[in-house]
Design an enzyme around this catalytic site. Structure first.
Site, PDB file in Angstrom:
ATOM      1  N   GLN A  67      37.994 -34.801 -12.805  1.00 14.44           N
ATOM      2  CA  GLN A  67      37.117 -33.623 -12.841  1.00 14.44           C
ATOM      3  C   GLN A  67      37.603 -32.629 -13.894  1.00 14.44           C
ATOM      4  OE1 GLN A  67      34.225 -33.232 -10.931  1.00 14.44           O
ATOM      5  NE2 GLN A  67      33.898 -31.459 -12.220  1.00 14.44           N
ATOM      6  N   ASP A 102      32.578 -41.744 -16.478  1.00 14.23           N
ATOM      7  CA  ASP A 102      32.050 -40.531 -17.112  1.00 14.23           C
ATOM      8  C   ASP A 102      31.658 -40.789 -18.569  1.00 14.23           C
ATOM      9  OD1 ASP A 102      31.572 -38.229 -15.682  1.00 14.23           O
ATOM     10  OD2 ASP A 102      33.633 -37.490 -15.784  1.00 14.23           O
ATOM     11  N   LYS A 147      30.094 -35.398  -4.959  1.00 16.45           N
ATOM     12  CA  LYS A 147      30.268 -36.763  -5.475  1.00 16.45           C
ATOM     13  C   LYS A 147      30.785 -37.682  -4.378  1.00 16.45           C
ATOM     14  CE  LYS A 147      30.971 -35.217 -10.202  1.00 16.45           C
ATOM     15  NZ  LYS A 147      31.917 -34.638 -11.158  1.00 16.45           N
TER      16      LYS A 147
END
Ligand code: NDP
Length: 296
Positions: free
Chosen positions: A98, A121, A54
């Site tokens: 994460q 997200d 990422k």
């Protein structure tokens, strides 16, 4: 019949190129550099790989990448304080924590602390609610990538029967909402579904998000159907670790009209969509129109 391959690697590269063009425009015309903050707690090897990928791709499209690696024993209070700082930081337009988090941390509490406008997200309860009610939302990256591939292949999805196997909050449920938003007739299947094979055979679009290696075989697929394989499973073949999806590719490709491979299908689309979401969040934060084709 031999299915056409939906090449996620190539499509993701196109999306990244488009994001990079918009980043240049934002910088030149408005003096704004999109910034993505990624928070990793602990040393989970798979998470470290994802976070590295990422960060690399964020920088490649010209965005600012802020990586925060915290010790596995980080307290909830310290993690929440870090999120508060990122929420307040004007250089940060997107925040991603994460997952999975170490077990002593409450994921829901942590995710819902993120400013919904920076929740790239799309896991914050506000964004989940907006998506469910058909309003403008930050959409989870993996199902967003799947929808983009389906739209790119089919054009109009209206009236098609979509079966989504899997009902997780990060893939199955948002995938079903997105397909419903595009006027598919949607069925969600899960571990208690009866006659799963028969149900799958009725699908024009079959999305497998299960986490069971090669569970969906060719005889579960309606001839000509489009198959989206979200699964990422590591299995040992002759002593070597191999990546396979939730679909048995070889048999499925003989029946389907189109299919995503694993690797090289949905996987690359996920990070590309994360970058697209970060771009959208930056535009919204600055009162600018969002780029077309990179959001829903
Ligand atoms: P979860 O484990 O959270 O959910 C799996 C779902 O599959 C559950 O709803 C479960 O049903 C259902 N299921 C399990 N076994 C069966 C079965 N035998 N028959 C029918 N349904 C079943 O997984 P995720 O949604 O997080 O991920 C799914 C897959 O996608 C995994 O392989 C994951 O690695 C991959 N993935 C890939 C991403 C990418 O970027 N390509 C991103 C995220 C995930 P029930 O609810 O009844 O238990």
């Amino acid at each position: 019949m031999t299915a056409s391959i939906l090449d996620g690697k190539q499509f993701a590269a196109q999306i990244r190129a488009s994001v990079a063009d918009h980043v240049v425009l934002l910088k030149d015309a408005h003096g704004v550099t999109p910034g993505l903050a990624v928070v990793l707690v602990g040393e989970d090897p798979a998470s470290q790989v994802y976070v590295r990928a990422k960060g690399k791709q964020t920088i490649e499209v010209g965005m600012a990448s802020f990586e925060h690696r915290l010790h596995a024993a980080t307290s909830e209070a310290d993690l929440l304080a870090m999120i508060d700082r990122l929420n307040a930081d004007p250089e940060v337009h997107g925040i991603l924590v994460q997952l999975p988090l170490p077990p002593h941390l409450d994921s829901d509490l942590v995710i819902n602390r993120i400013d919904p406008a920076k929740d790239v997200d799309g896991f914050h309860i506000s964004n989940v609610g907006l998506l469910a009610t058909g309003q403008k939302a930050m959409v989870p990256c993996t199902p967003l990538g799947c929808l983009m591939m389906l739209r790119n292949h089919h054009g109009n999805l209206s009236g098609l029967h979509a079966v989504v196997v899997g009902r997780s909050n990060i893939v199955g449920k948002p995938m079903a909402q997105l397909l419903l938003g595009d006027s598919c007739t949607v069925t969600i299947a899960h571990s208690r579904t009866r006659d799963l094979a028969g149900l799958c055979r009725s699908a024009d679009i079959l999305v497998a998000a299960v986490g069971r290696p090669e569970m969906v075989t060719g005889d579960w697929i309606k001839p000509g159907a489009t198959v989206i394989d979200v699964g990422i499973n590591r299995i040992a073949v002759e002593g070597k670790t191999t990546l396979v999806g939730d679909v048995h590719f070889e048999s499925a490709a003989r029946v389907a009209g189109a299919i995503t491979p694993v690797p090289g299908g949905v996987g690359p689309m996920t990070i590309a969509c994360l970058l697209a979401n970060t771009l959208s969040a930056t535009c919204r934060a600055n009162g600018l129109p969002e780029p077309e084709g990179l959001t829903v």
